[in-house]
Design a protein around this motif. Sequence first.
Motif, mmCIF file in Angstrom:
data_model
loop_
_atom_site.group_PDB
_atom_site.id
_atom_site.type_symbol
_atom_site.label_atom_id
_atom_site.label_comp_id
_atom_site.label_asym_id
_atom_site.label_seq_id
_atom_site.Cartn_x
_atom_site.Cartn_y
_atom_site.Cartn_z
ATOM 1 N N ASP A 1 0.948 -1.186 0.148
ATOM 2 C CA ASP A 1 0.308 0.210 0.240
ATOM 3 C C ASP A 1 0.487 0.889 -0.036
ATOM 4 O O ASP A 1 2.257 1.315 0.262
ATOM 5 C CB ASP A 1 -1.207 0.330 1.198
ATOM 6 N N PHE B 1 -3.309 3.071 2.298
ATOM 7 C CA PHE B 1 -4.322 3.389 0.543
ATOM 8 C C PHE B 1 -3.938 2.622 -0.869
ATOM 9 O O PHE B 1 -2.765 2.359 -0.826
ATOM 10 C CB PHE B 1 -3.771 5.225 0.270
ATOM 11 N N GLU C 1 -4.063 10.492 -2.002
ATOM 12 C CA GLU C 1 -5.050 10.193 -0.391
ATOM 13 C C GLU C 1 -4.164 9.664 0.503
ATOM 14 O O GLU C 1 -3.595 10.807 1.302
ATOM 15 C CB GLU C 1 -5.651 8.812 -0.050
ATOM 16 N N ALA C 2 -2.870 9.047 0.901
ATOM 17 C CA ALA C 2 -1.352 9.408 1.389
ATOM 18 C C ALA C 2 -0.716 10.649 1.733
ATOM 19 O O ALA C 2 -0.930 11.256 2.492
ATOM 20 C CB ALA C 2 -0.164 8.665 1.236
#
Length: 522
Positions: free
Chosen positions: A397, A439, A444-445
């Motif tokens: 991820d 994520f 998003e991160a």
Amino acid sequence: MSKAELAKQIRTGQHIPDILDCLAQLSNDEVPTPPKLARAMLDILPGEVWGKDDYVWLDPVCKSGVFLREAAARLLEGLSDQIPDFDERREHIYKHMLWGTSITEMTGIISRRSLYYSRDASGEHSVFRFDHPDGNIPFVRAEHTFPKKKDGTVTGGCTACGAPLDLERGEGRENHAYSFIHGVYPTKEMQDMKFDVIVGNPPYQVDDGGHGTSATPIYQEFVSTAISLDPRYVVMITPSRWFAGGKGLDTFRDSMLSDSHLAELVDYPKLYDCFPGVKIRGGVSYFLWDREHSGPCRVQTMWDGVPVGPAVSRHLGGYGVLIRRNEAVPILDKVRSLGEATLSSKVSSRKPFGLPTNFHGSPTPEGKNSPIRLYGSQRRSWVSRSELVTNRAWSDDWKVLMTAVQGTSAAVETMFLSRPIVAGPDTACTETYLVAGRFATQGEAESLAAYLRTRFVRFLVSLRKPSQHATKDVYAFVPDVPLDRHWTDAALYERYGICPEEIAFIESQVNEMPAPEKEPLT
């Protein structure tokens, strides 16, 4: 100077150089209380106590004798109407009203010298001649009690204080088994004595066998024992770390926050403010427990020895921790009013991949099967995917990493969190870091990283962060907002209705953390 002349100077307020201002820290558990601080602590007692000739006072953890000495000076003045003759008044105070026990033989000598003007309370130089050299301030030796199996093998630390077995070193050596919390003081001869006022500065911790890197708090045991004696008043100073609990303090924190007898709390968040040169992370605080009080607690914050704003009476429970700044309470209430989930449910526990802090891989990925970039303590290295002990799937991820320890050597912390690290797929970390979020996309991160950099978030973290440790619990007030944008402080202030005065307070507590020119990707 005669004793009469000394008493006159005490009564008239003339300056007297104080030897107790010069006492240095004797050990980790023998930090003498500065006289100025002792006087401030006694000031929170109701004024009427100084006119009560039937009250019995106890300092169960004498180090320098400063509390009993300062109480004696006030009682000599306060009881002048009830007992007009000075010598008779002094004899009554010293013989019948002031009691204590020292934490070591040495501190017993110092305390008797402070209160009686002589280490030998039965000698000719004592302000009042007792029948015993210890007077009313003995050192009472206690022993630790260790749980054992049937074969006699010790299975853990002392049942009273958590001390390891190696502290029980036989007669003649200090074992740090304090009599007040080991059931031997008050002694059997004193079992019918009723104490009205208990004051003191208890030892704060005991080594729990971590070879210098670990210690167990014990001050809560002294506070609980003092309250259990049901005196009229308890005044004690302790580290403020109990506000947030942790490491054996959760039960104590809960009992204090729900205790309606807690009448006043004076908090010193700034490092070294009370004890110059003594590093007590998270600051210290003292309190007044009043048996007859029932209601909110009056909370006062101090900074550089000066009150910060007015004291505020408020109930301390309802948040899971003690919110130490009065100004923070309405801000937190606004945030919590939306009923949103918080980040604590998403931030990982320690050792997210099962790797300890001192674990490091190879400097290059050569020879590694499914190589993973490892973020470790002060370096990055390479490991094989199979070397990850837990959560191997997380390495696939996008992640935001936060250091598990974030502090400063400065007297005031202003950042509260480290700069977020955005780590892409095929990465992992040792327990130096926590995984704050995982994520599917880089965007998003990066949104979470931007959110964590805001003053708003780090202010909410500060309310639960009493030390340098930034575990998942410190995120329990941080809302889990949608990450469909890069949040700014201005947008967050608007979302939660934070007014200009509250914004000014937040920004006075938390320094800005500018975004890097480019997120530090793998």
